[in-house]
Scaffold this motif. Sequence first.
Motif, PDB file in Angstrom:
ATOM      1  N   GLN A  24       0.821  -1.209   0.000  1.00 17.80           N
ATOM      2  CA  GLN A  24       0.000   0.000   0.000  1.00 17.80           C
ATOM      3  C   GLN A  24       0.857   1.262   0.000  1.00 17.80           C
ATOM      4  O   GLN A  24       0.525   2.243  -0.669  1.00 17.80           O
ATOM      5  N   GLU A  25       1.968   1.240   0.735  1.00 17.82           N
ATOM      6  CA  GLU A  25       2.887   2.383   0.727  1.00 17.82           C
ATOM      7  C   GLU A  25       3.471   2.588  -0.673  1.00 17.82           C
ATOM      8  O   GLU A  25       3.573   3.724  -1.155  1.00 17.82           O
ATOM      9  N   ALA A  26       3.848   1.497  -1.328  1.00 21.33           N
ATOM     10  CA  ALA A  26       4.388   1.588  -2.681  1.00 21.33           C
ATOM     11  C   ALA A  26       3.337   2.142  -3.641  1.00 21.33           C
ATOM     12  O   ALA A  26       3.650   2.974  -4.502  1.00 21.33           O
ATOM     13  N   GLU A  27       2.091   1.701  -3.502  1.00 16.79           N
ATOM     14  CA  GLU A  27       1.015   2.218  -4.345  1.00 16.79           C
ATOM     15  C   GLU A  27       0.871   3.727  -4.176  1.00 16.79           C
ATOM     16  O   GLU A  27       0.735   4.457  -5.164  1.00 16.79           O
ATOM     17  N   SER A  28       0.914   4.200  -2.934  1.00 16.37           N
ATOM     18  CA  SER A  28       0.790   5.643  -2.658  1.00 16.37           C
ATOM     19  C   SER A  28       1.941   6.433  -3.267  1.00 16.37           C
ATOM     20  O   SER A  28       1.726   7.478  -3.893  1.00 16.37           O
ATOM     21  N   LEU A  30       3.908   5.561  -5.797  1.00 15.26           N
ATOM     22  CA  LEU A  30       3.810   5.517  -7.254  1.00 15.26           C
ATOM     23  C   LEU A  30       2.697   6.435  -7.758  1.00 15.26           C
ATOM     24  O   LEU A  30       2.846   7.096  -8.789  1.00 15.26           O
ATOM     25  N   ALA A  31       1.591   6.498  -7.037  1.00 15.48           N
ATOM     26  CA  ALA A  31       0.494   7.381  -7.426  1.00 15.48           C
ATOM     27  C   ALA A  31       0.935   8.838  -7.378  1.00 15.48           C
ATOM     28  O   ALA A  31       0.618   9.625  -8.275  1.00 15.48           O
ATOM     29  N   ARG A  32       1.689   9.208  -6.348  1.00 11.13           N
ATOM     30  CA  ARG A  32       2.198  10.579  -6.257  1.00 11.13           C
ATOM     31  C   ARG A  32       3.163  10.876  -7.401  1.00 11.13           C
ATOM     32  O   ARG A  32       3.139  11.954  -7.979  1.00 11.13           O
ATOM     33  N   MET A  33       4.013   9.916  -7.737  1.00 13.60           N
ATOM     34  CA  MET A  33       4.999  10.118  -8.801  1.00 13.60           C
ATOM     35  C   MET A  33       4.354  10.209 -10.182  1.00 13.60           C
ATOM     36  O   MET A  33       4.788  10.988 -11.016  1.00 13.60           O
ATOM     37  N   THR A  34       3.330   9.406 -10.417  1.00 10.45           N
ATOM     38  CA  THR A  34       2.730   9.331 -11.743  1.00 10.45           C
ATOM     39  C   THR A  34       1.503  10.217 -11.912  1.00 10.45           C
ATOM     40  O   THR A  34       1.098  10.495 -13.036  1.00 10.45           O
ATOM     41  N   GLY A  35       0.904  10.607 -10.801  1.00 10.96           N
ATOM     42  CA  GLY A  35      -0.333  11.381 -10.870  1.00 10.96           C
ATOM     43  C   GLY A  35      -1.552  10.525 -11.157  1.00 10.96           C
ATOM     44  O   GLY A  35      -2.627  11.042 -11.425  1.00 10.96           O
ATOM     45  N   SER A  36      -1.396   9.212 -11.126  1.00 11.55           N
ATOM     46  CA  SER A  36      -2.500   8.274 -11.376  1.00 11.55           C
ATOM     47  C   SER A  36      -2.563   7.256 -10.250  1.00 11.55           C
ATOM     48  O   SER A  36      -1.529   6.874  -9.703  1.00 11.55           O
ATOM     49  N   GLU A  37      -3.779   6.816  -9.950  1.00  7.70           N
ATOM     50  CA  GLU A  37      -3.935   5.755  -8.956  1.00  7.70           C
ATOM     51  C   GLU A  37      -3.269   4.478  -9.470  1.00  7.70           C
ATOM     52  O   GLU A  37      -3.336   4.163 -10.661  1.00  7.70           O
TER      53      GLU A  37
END
Length: 54
Positions: A24-28, A30-37
């Motif tokens: 879940q931390e990795a998902e968050s 990556l979402a911040r880096m890419t701008g996508s969920e």
Amino acid sequence: MKIETNAYQIAPLTEQTQVVDIIQEAESKLARMTGSEITLIAYSKKGEEPNGEA
């Protein structure tokens, strides 16, 4: 639930809450880096146990 492709199946993580937290931390991040969920899926190769043993 079992979702299968030609070579992979979903790895059960029901008793591994720390692993789920890390995913879940990795998902968050990556979402911040890419701008996508982002949704990451834990999987194991067909015929292998989720802990890496065959």
